[in-house]
Design an enzyme around this catalytic site. Structure first.
Site, short mmCIF file in Angstrom:
data_model
loop_
_atom_site.label_atom_id
_atom_site.label_comp_id
_atom_site.label_asym_id
_atom_site.label_seq_id
_atom_site.Cartn_x
_atom_site.Cartn_y
_atom_site.Cartn_z
CE LYS A 105 -4.21 -2.04 1.86
NZ LYS A 105 -3.80 -3.40 2.29
C1 LIG Z 1 -4.58 -4.51 1.66
C2 LIG Z 1 -3.87 -5.80 1.62
C3 LIG Z 1 -4.25 -6.84 0.74
C4 LIG Z 1 -5.48 -6.74 -0.14
O1 LIG Z 1 -5.33 -5.85 -1.21
P1 LIG Z 1 -6.60 -5.37 -2.03
O2 LIG Z 1 -6.09 -4.43 -3.05
O3 LIG Z 1 -7.53 -4.71 -1.04
O4 LIG Z 1 -7.23 -6.58 -2.63
C5 LIG Z 1 -3.48 -7.98 0.69
N1 LIG Z 1 -2.39 -8.14 1.49
C6 LIG Z 1 -2.01 -7.18 2.37
C7 LIG Z 1 -0.82 -7.43 3.22
C8 LIG Z 1 -2.73 -5.97 2.46
O5 LIG Z 1 -2.34 -5.04 3.33
#
Ligand SMILES: *Cc1c(COP(=O)(O)O)cnc(C)c1O
Length: 430
Positions: A105
């Protein structure tokens, strides 16, 4: 370039307004009116992720940020390694956790923050970003905005319900980031944020914005690393599939955008934990949102994935078409633990509970398809040490940039899950 709402009951807006608003007023998600193919000579020619990312971004920003600034924004977004590691024959891990908070993210958070910074500077406005977090998202978003002028960030997290390392990340950044520790649940935090957006007194007093994954500037830049990682695959003849451990399906949707732009991806694999509404939809054609179930891959505990509407929009709402472009698999917590144990014992490669779900899905798909699989490894294993360590029977080394958070002093304001207290806190800051 205009962005329309997937519910089609709001006005079309510019990129700038889509980014500032986040969610469309009718509750829909913003969607670009067209997705352009990249010209020949860009894909598969060994270009860097910065160059490819800029080519992608330019087509969505469409002149609303001057090219020199946009180039800078893209290069700052991906200024850490995004390596493709071969786990075993035909299975690759795209490590998305080398950024400041050790989570994928970071990419979306950095791009969004820098776009907003540009727009705020241009207009002289000041913006307050409200982020309710169940643990992982808040820190990547906040870190993206750290030190960005004209933008304040207020994080809300549920007291006692995040891990130690997450809490340290949420409460020690300082500068323009403030943190509220709420005596309640994640839902309480989110409800207060929603109420703030609907409060006319607050709206008159300050410009509020949100930074969750529905924001176009958070999910679009995630397409950069699909392009970047494809360049690193040696074999360009064998079909390539991408497997995304999914919660809100923003990561997977970004991959679908990359494919629309010309990246030759044979198939997407949506891999989930017990929260399997999308695999179920692929099986039955019926989408049934439901309350989320807690699992050990908790960043994917989503019962009504927000980006699912974008996937539908891309495929004209047609189940058959969605099934042509993706498959889905779901795994239990037991399988997840077993998967981590299995990968490290057979290959020596350590995966965490989210990435390993993507890995197991690739292995499942490869039983009937001769393809190369790229798994998005979305976080560093140390972020989920309390799950990983018992599963593999070994300690996980904590990277220096996470240890740094552990050494700092927590600063947070404790509040009740009471909107008036929250509102007071916000008003006192103006
Ligand atoms: C947010 C997150 C996901 C999921 O990602 P999306 O784009 O919401 O499908 C998967 N793994 C981790 C570690 C995350 O923080």
């Amino acid at each position: 370039m205009k962005y329309y709402s997937t519910r089609k009951k709001s006005q079309e807006v510019s990129f700038r307004n889509a980014v500032i608003r986040g969610l469309a007023p009718d509750g829909g998600l913003y969607f670009p009116e067209r997705i352009e193919k990249l010209p020949d000579g860009l894909i598969g020619c060994g270009k860097s992720i910065e160059e490819l990312g800029f080519e992608v971004a330019k087509r969505f920003v469409d002149g609303e940020i001057p090219e020199v600034n946009l180039e800078q924004i893209v290069s700052e977004t991906v200024n850490f390694p995004l390596p493709v590691v071969e786990v075993e024959t035909d299975v690759f891990s795209l490590e998305l956790w080398h950024g400041p908070t050790c989570a994928f993210k970071d990419v979306g958070g950095r791009f969004l923050a820098r776009c907003l910074e540009y727009f705020v500077k241009e207009s002289g406005e000041k913006i307050t970003i409200l982020v309710a977090t169940s643990g992982d998202t808040g820190s990547a978003v906040a870190a993206g905005f750290l030190g960005v002028q004209g933008i304040d960030v207020v994080i809300l997290y549920p007291k006692g319900l995040v891990s130690k390392i997450q809490e340290q990340q949420l409460t020690t950044m300082g500068q323009n980031i403030s943190t509220l520790e709420v005596e309640g649940s994640f839902d309480d935090c989110q409800a207060m944020v929603k109420q703030a957006f609907n409060d006319s007194e607050l709206r008159a007093a300050m410009k509020l914005s949100s930074a969750n994954s529905i924001n176009v500037a958070r999910f679009l830049p995630q397409s950069f690393y699909y392009f970047g990682s494809y360049e690193k695959l040696e074999d360009k003849t064998k079909p390539v599939v991408y497997s995304c451990p999914s919660g809100n399906f923003g990561n997977l949707t970004a991959g679908m955008f990359a494919k629309e732009m010309g990246l030759p991806i044979a198939k997407f694999i949506g891999a989930t934990n017990a929260n399997d509404v999308v695999p179920e939809y692929l099986r039955t054609g019926v989408y049934t949102a439901r309350p989320s179930i807690p699992t050990i891959s908790n960043a994917m505990d989503i019962g009504d994935p927000s980006n699912f509407v974008r996937i539908l929009e891309l495929h004209g709402g047609n189940w058959e078409k969605v099934k042509e472009s993706m498959v889905g698999y779901a795994f239990s917590d037991e399988e997840t633990k077993g998967g981590m144990r299995d990968v490290i014992s057979r290959t020596g490669y350590l995966m965490e509970p989210h990435g390993v779900i993507g890995y197991m899905a690739v292995k499942e798909y490869q039983k009937n398809h001769d393809v190369q699989g790229v798994v998005l490894e979305t976080a560093h294993p140390a972020k989920f040490g309390d799950v990983v360590e018992p599963a593999i029977g070994k300690k996980v080394d904590i990277p220096e940039r996470l240890q740094e958070y552990l050494r700092r002093e927590k600063v947070a304001t404790l509040i009740q899950p009471d909107f008036d207290q929250f509102k007071q806190f916000l008003l006192e800051r103006i």
